[in-house]
Write an enzyme that holds these catalytic residues in place. Structure first.
Site: not given
Length: 422
Positions: A22, A118, A308
């Site tokens: 991604k 965010c 992540d």
């Protein structure tokens, strides 16, 4: 609103195909803005974020066609109609800011909305701006938009970033490909997605050296041409599914996986008692003997442990023997999954950027809520290892970064289904 129901069902066994990255694809797509000729990406992941980037490029006048069930993105920016990236699209996805460097380099001006905050931290644009200003850009912030111009074109320079930001490295490298002269970017990020971007830019005619190291040198060229490029394997999806057999037993082969993408992560799994071996087709993962052992984790820029994968690793540590300490050094506010894991019986204490996890023998299914992309999949992993049913709500986060989660986990024997919302 959809939810995902997971029922603890014992070991998982079989193969899981890993999609294209991604974060690489979202960087490669704006590279089309650097050239009048077509850019085609293969092995593209089928995700909502890719659709958002498609909408952004189309709003600028680019042609984008999704082919072969979304796995090929065919793009052309030969006749752009706008150099303004509007807030209504940019606000949906942080990576939208990667159109700034290409637009500025090719057209000498660009207007790009600030993406805003965010859920996992502010992630400001200052490093992007500093790098582009070093190349001669004049950038003004007004009414939530960055107004950038380079009347005489961008010019090569030596610039050292204060932090090895992935996004800023990508923006600066793309801009420097069309700058006059040589740019030397120091303290550059080293992630595989940046290496992949450089490989694509090189196919387009860019002259770049040093990708994968902390110093990247770019010799500007007058123009770039078209190319076809295969998106690199998604190392975060790879790492996520490596944890499925680690957390509930069994043996899974991750098709397309490569050790070089996840070395620091694989080293932590090995220390915890999980075997990771490279095969002709990918990576094979299996728990060595019974319950895993607690290991400490510190998130760092590549090649360190990826931020992540921190949430997913925490899910594993919730079931480990002993106490582990997870320290988050990349993003603030990235432990929002911890209270949800506690609802499942986990023993977690969070103090600032550090979480202390004392493993329990068995988690228990519960209704939980996803707070961001990686948190959502960490709760699914926890559900695989839990006793009873776990319902994960707000799974629209999941669609941004994982294609066909239910299908892939069902394929290795997990009991999981998506429940359509009203």
């Amino acid at each position: 609103m959809d939810s995902i129901l997971v029922t603890g069902n014992g070991p998982v066994n079989g193969q899981i195909p890993i999609a294209g990255a991604k974060n690489a694809c979202l960087t490669l797509m704006p590279a089309t803005l650097l050239s009048e000729e077509p850019l085609t990406l293969t092995n593209a992941p089928r995700l909502s974020d890719i659709k958002t980037m498609t909408a952004l490029l189309q709003s600028l006048g680019a042609e984008v066609s999704s082919l072969q069930d979304g796995q090929v993105q065919a793009m052309s920016s030969h006749d752009l109609t706008s150099q303004t990236a509007d807030y209504e699209i940019v606000r949906k996805m942080r990576a939208s800011n990667l159109v700034l460097g290409p637009l500025l380099a090719r057209f000498g001006h660009a207007v790009v909305s600030l993406p805003g905050g965010c859920a996992i931290g502010a992630r400001p644009m200052d490093l992007h701006v500093e790098g582009l200003e070093a190349l001669g850009a004049e950038i003004e912030l007004k009414d939530g938009y960055l107004y950038a111009k380079a009347p005489g074109g961008l010019k090569g320079a030596v610039h050292e970033m204060r932090f090895a930001s992935v996004g800023a490295t990508e923006n600066i490298v793309m801009a420097a490909t069309l700058a006059k002269g040589t740019t030397v970017l120091k303290n550059a990020a080293r992630e595989p997605e940046i290496v992949d971007l450089v490989e694509c830019l090189r196919k387009m005619g860019a002259q770049i050296a040093g990708e994968g190291t902390s110093t990247i040198e770019i010799q500007g060229v007058d123009r770039l041409h078209g190319a076809t490029h295969q998106v690199v394997t998604d190392r975060i999806e790879l790492g996520t599914y490596m944890l499925a057999p680690a957390i509930c037993g069994g043996e899974v082969e991750l098709l397309g996986g490569r050790m070089r993408l996840v070395e620091s992560f694989a080293a932590k799994l090995d220390a915890a008692g999980v075997s990771v071996t490279e095969t002709d087709k990918g990576l094979k993962v299996a728990r060595k003997n019974g319950r895993v052992s607690a290991v400490d984790v510190v998130t760092e820029p590549f090649p360190g442990f990826p931020t992540d994968l921190q949430a997913q690793m925490m899910a594993l540590m919730c079931t480990a023997e002993g106490t582990s300490v997870l320290e988050e050094r990349i993003f603030e506010n990235r432990f929002m999954h911890a209270p949800e894991l506690v609802r499942m019986g986990a023993n977690i204490e969070v103090h600032g950027g550090t979480a202390t996890v004392t493993g329990v023998e068995r988690l228990k299914g519960a209704p939980v809520m996803a707070t961001d992309l990686r948190a959502s999949v960490s709760l699914i992993l926890a559900g695989l290892a839990a006793e009873g049913e776990t319902t994960v709500s707000r799974v629209y986060h999941l669609d941004r970064g994982y294609e066909h989660v239910v299908r892939k986990l069902e394929g290795v024997g997990a009991k999981i289904e998506r429940i359509k919302g009203q």
